[in-house]
Scaffold this active site. Structure first.
Site, short mmCIF file in Angstrom:
data_model
loop_
_atom_site.label_atom_id
_atom_site.label_comp_id
_atom_site.label_asym_id
_atom_site.label_seq_id
_atom_site.Cartn_x
_atom_site.Cartn_y
_atom_site.Cartn_z
N GLY A 137 0.80 -1.21 0.00
CA GLY A 137 0.00 0.00 0.00
C GLY A 137 0.84 1.26 0.00
O GLY A 137 1.83 1.38 -0.73
N CYS A 138 0.46 2.21 0.83
CA CYS A 138 1.13 3.51 0.89
C CYS A 138 2.58 3.39 1.37
O CYS A 138 3.41 4.25 1.06
CB CYS A 138 0.36 4.46 1.80
SG CYS A 138 -1.30 4.83 1.23
N ALA A 139 2.88 2.35 2.13
CA ALA A 139 4.25 2.17 2.63
C ALA A 139 5.22 1.78 1.53
O ALA A 139 6.44 1.83 1.72
CB ALA A 139 4.27 1.12 3.73
N ALA A 140 4.69 1.37 0.37
CA ALA A 140 5.55 0.84 -0.68
C ALA A 140 6.51 1.88 -1.26
O ALA A 140 7.58 1.52 -1.76
CB ALA A 140 4.70 0.24 -1.80
#
Length: 355
Positions: A137-140
């Protein structure tokens, strides 16, 4: 040491404003018992505009997962190459200089990955490694930076290309009526970003140390429910409180490196929402102005998932960069709840000398 160069960022041409988002919520969910709460939460995001790959009239339709995924693939192939080319130009490299492509996206699915198509379409060498990351998700965005750093540490003088492609609007589910879903409909936008990590040379952030941290027992706080209709976004109301347990992880990473996370020169942080930035400012004891790049991304583009960190860094470049050897922190947050963190210094040519 590996240097993260200037990112290239592109957002689609179709724009939806905060006012339009609120009006759509009122008209489509007029009888929702928690509509006032949803409207208040959307207003509090501070997102003034978002960019989407289709006109809003088309976005509100749901032709099914198959058609949406076909659109994801078509739009990615139409838009990503130009963004990559600008990133290569900014890093003063050619496709033949790239040793690994790290592709991150959580809003569509392709197999083989877009990396295979890019290698053929843009004449990358056939020996180029491929590392697609689809489930962070956004952590990628932060994870891509870290894996590029790891690769360049393992293979000195190698070069990594990071590509983040997120069409969050293709995950809109008009029948989902949970508060988290309604909030996400007013928070997420579409965007593409690319950046090169050079094994030697280059202007940007010289990457020195990276790390990850997962808050135990929070894996269902941000999640996808995968159904026949596609990806249904699940957002727990506790997510905005996650900076209190994550701030110590950021401090630990900086401390292990001999730095004080409360006393750095620049901060490039994933802007999941204003509460994230406000709380991180509080728990890190950092002036809110330090997160101006992240807040600008949130205001102008919304949460563009894995591309946020690269866009915030692009804004630092646009401001003229930082002082030579300035110390900084980069961090992406996402499902898990996971933090992907990096510390490094600003360098003018990758060797500590200004151009």
């Amino acid at each position: 040491m590996a240097t993260l160069c200037r990112p290239s960022v592109s957002v689609p041409e179709h724009v939806i404003t905060m006012e339009e988002t609120l009006e759509l919520a009122r008209s489509h969910h007029a009888d929702h018992p928690q509509l006032p709460l949803a409207l208040r939460l959307i207003e509090n995001t501070g997102v003034k505009t978002r960019h989407i790959v289709q006109p809003i009239e088309e976005t509100l339709k749901h032709p099914g997962f198959e058609d949406r995924n076909k659109l994801y693939e078509a739009e990615a192939k139409a838009r990503v190459p130009a963004v990559i080319q600008r990133a290569l130009d900014d890093a003063e490299l050619l496709t033949s200089d790239i040793d690994v492509i790290i592709y991150v996206s959580c809003t569509g699915f392709m197999m083989p990955s877009l990396t295979a198509w890019l290698i053929n379409e843009m004449d990358f060498d056939s020996t180029t490694r491929q590392l697609p990351i689809a489930q962070l998700g956004c952590a990628a965005g932060g994870a891509a930076i870290n894996r590029a750093h790891d690769f360049c540490s393992a293979y000195p003088n190698a070069n990594a290309l990071i590509v983040a492609c997120e069409f969050c609007s293709l995950c809109y589910q008009p029948t989902d009526l949970g508060i988290g879903s309604l909030l996400s409909n007013g928070l997420f936008g579409d965007g593409i970003a690319a950046a090169v990590v050079r094994g030697s040379g280059g202007t940007g952030v010289q990457l020195e140390r990276n790390g990850s941290y997962l808050i135990p027992k929070t894996e269902d706080w941000i999640a996808y429910d995968v159904r026949a209709t596609g990806f249904h976004f699940l957002l727990d109301k506790r997510v905005p409180t996650t900076m209190e347990p994550l701030a110590p992880a950021l401090k630990d990473l900086a401390g292990t490196h001999g730095w004080d996370a409360s006393d750095l020169d620049f901060y490039i942080i994933h802007a999941g929402g204003p509460r994230i930035l406000d709380d991180l400012s509080k728990f890190l004891e950092v002036d809110p102005h330090a997160f101006r790049f992240s807040r600008s991304t949130l205001t102008e583009y919304g949460n563009i998932a894995s591309a946020v960190v690269l866009d915030a860094l692009r804004r630092l470049f646009d401001e003229g960069g930082a002082e030579e050897r300035a110390r900084g922190l980069l961090a992406g947050f996402g499902p898990g709840i996971t933090a992907e963190m990096t510390v490094g210094r600003w360098v003018g040519d990758g060797n500590g000398a200004s151009r």
